[in-house]
Write a protein that holds these residues in place. Structure first.
Motif, PDB file in Angstrom:
ATOM      1  N   MET A 253       1.068   5.413   0.633  1.00 36.61           N
ATOM      2  CA  MET A 253       0.427   6.568   1.236  1.00 36.61           C
ATOM      3  C   MET A 253       1.322   7.788   1.066  1.00 36.61           C
ATOM      4  O   MET A 253       2.538   7.660   0.926  1.00 36.61           O
ATOM      5  CB  MET A 253       0.158   6.339   2.727  1.00 36.61           C
ATOM      6  CG  MET A 253      -0.755   5.165   3.011  1.00 36.61           C
ATOM      7  SD  MET A 253      -1.211   5.047   4.767  1.00 36.61           S
ATOM      8  CE  MET A 253      -2.435   6.355   4.881  1.00 36.61           C
TER       9      MET A 253
ATOM     10  N   ASP B 177      -4.097   8.869   2.968  1.00 38.49           N
ATOM     11  CA  ASP B 177      -4.454   7.703   2.173  1.00 38.49           C
ATOM     12  C   ASP B 177      -4.839   8.119   0.759  1.00 38.49           C
ATOM     13  O   ASP B 177      -5.174   9.279   0.491  1.00 38.49           O
ATOM     14  CB  ASP B 177      -5.629   6.969   2.835  1.00 38.49           C
ATOM     15  CG  ASP B 177      -5.599   5.483   2.550  1.00 38.49           C
ATOM     16  OD1 ASP B 177      -4.858   5.076   1.632  1.00 38.49           O
ATOM     17  OD2 ASP B 177      -6.315   4.740   3.233  1.00 38.49           O
TER      18      ASP B 177
ATOM     19  N   LYS C  39       0.844  -1.188   0.000  1.00 35.41           N
ATOM     20  CA  LYS C  39       0.000   0.000   0.000  1.00 35.41           C
ATOM     21  C   LYS C  39       0.876   1.233   0.000  1.00 35.41           C
ATOM     22  O   LYS C  39       1.884   1.288   0.695  1.00 35.41           O
ATOM     23  CB  LYS C  39      -0.917  -0.001   1.228  1.00 35.41           C
ATOM     24  CG  LYS C  39      -1.859   1.189   1.283  1.00 35.41           C
ATOM     25  CD  LYS C  39      -2.859   1.023   2.405  1.00 35.41           C
ATOM     26  CE  LYS C  39      -3.867   2.166   2.398  1.00 35.41           C
ATOM     27  NZ  LYS C  39      -4.939   1.971   3.375  1.00 35.41           N
TER      28      LYS C  39
ATOM     29  N   THR D  82      -5.038   4.482  10.008  1.00 31.21           N
ATOM     30  CA  THR D  82      -3.996   5.281   9.394  1.00 31.21           C
ATOM     31  C   THR D  82      -2.751   5.244  10.271  1.00 31.21           C
ATOM     32  O   THR D  82      -2.861   5.285  11.491  1.00 31.21           O
ATOM     33  CB  THR D  82      -4.475   6.729   9.230  1.00 31.21           C
ATOM     34  OG1 THR D  82      -5.619   6.749   8.378  1.00 31.21           O
ATOM     35  CG2 THR D  82      -3.379   7.606   8.630  1.00 31.21           C
TER      36      THR D  82
END
Length: 295
Positions: free
Chosen positions: A116, A125, A114, A186
């Motif tokens: 960010m 995000d 992922k 987060t």
């Protein structure tokens, strides 16, 4: 080329067919995203100037657009503890919601990754919404706006004169990022990295071809781009290259370290990449197809 995108994670497969990138290497993912008409209008308003006009501006103005991009893997999800990682590179805001970066900073041939954005001590995000293997570009859409900027302006490579001074405004991370990451949340910053704004300059020396070996991320291929005597360093990939009028003339993606030469994506290719995404988005949402929609 197969691409898997699920909730901000993605993977690349069938990497062997990247040896000779084709024109159809642009890919956009428009599912499960709700965007506004204003977003599309901003993207569509980005201009590629074909004449060298405008007022002289400080390249330092571009620094407010530069942000870090950080990559997380499965191990951060599996443990409730503090992790420290080096940054993976930078990108920059071309509008208030879209970040342009080099694809090789974001592309990994594994699932469970992922990306960010990281700016001023906080993580943001978002999703990778478009990629181009041919030009080594990626477009990252922030889930929410954290800074208002005007749509970026580009100057065509034909407006540059050999020997003209151009600039690379970026941010250098001189320490690790410490953060706590728990599944479904987060990341929370535990210790901010030391960040140093930098503006490097050099002379435009022309356009030409450079051979890249990105295995296993992007494969081996030749790419046409812009050469300059700007000296770069590790983790500067994805930094903007601008002229004296603070118009974008490239995205730094590589260097010849022995010669202190930086290689950048041509502004005309950057413009076509952004335009392709905007056109795909317009077509997709005009028919209200899929799960994505305009609000």
């Amino acid at each position: 080329v197969d691409k898997v995108i699920e909730s901000g994670t993605w993977a690349l497969t069938e990497l062997s067919n990247l040896a000779e990138p084709k024109d159809d290497t642009f890919k956009a993912d428009l599912e499960n995203i709700v965007i506004s008409h204003d977003e599309l209008d901003e993207l569509s308003s980005i201009k590629l100037h074909t004449s060298n006009v405008g007022e002289e501006k400080s390249p330092e103005e571009f620094l407010e657009r530069v942000i870090f991009l950080h990559r997380f893997g499965d191990r951060e999800y599996s443990r409730k503890s503090v992790w420290s990682n080096e940054r993976i590179g930078v990108g920059f805001l071309i509008t208030s919601r879209y970040v342009l970066a080099s694809m090789h900073n974001l592309a990994l041939p594994q699932k469970g990754r992922k990306v960010m954005a990281f700016n001023d001590g906080a993580f943001y995000d978002g999703q990778i919404t478009a990629i181009s293997r041919k030009y080594d570009l990626a477009l990252f859409r922030l889930n929410k706006e954290f800074r208002k900027v005007e749509p970026v302006e580009l100057a065509h490579e034909n407006t540059l004169k050999r020997g003209e001074i151009i600039y690379l405004p970026t941010k250098v991370n001189t320490s690790k990022i410490s953060y706590r990451y728990m599944e479904g949340e987060t990341p929370i910053t535990v210790r901010n990295p030391d960040v140093k704004p930098v503006v490097r300059k050099g002379a435009f020396t022309g356009t030409g071809m450079l051979y890249f070996n990105y295995q296993p991320d992007l494969g081996n291929h030749h790419q046409k781009g812009l050469f300059s005597t700007i000296s770069s360093q590790e983790y500067m990939s994805g930094s903007p290259v601008v002229n004296s009028k603070s118009k974008l003339v490239g995205v730094a993606i590589g260097e010849k370290r022995d010669e202190k030469i930086t290689f950048s994506v041509l502004p005309s290719d950057i413009f076509n990449f952004i335009r392709n995404y905007a056109e795909e988005a317009e077509k997709h949402y005009a028919g209200n197809t899929g799960k994505g929609k305009v609000k």
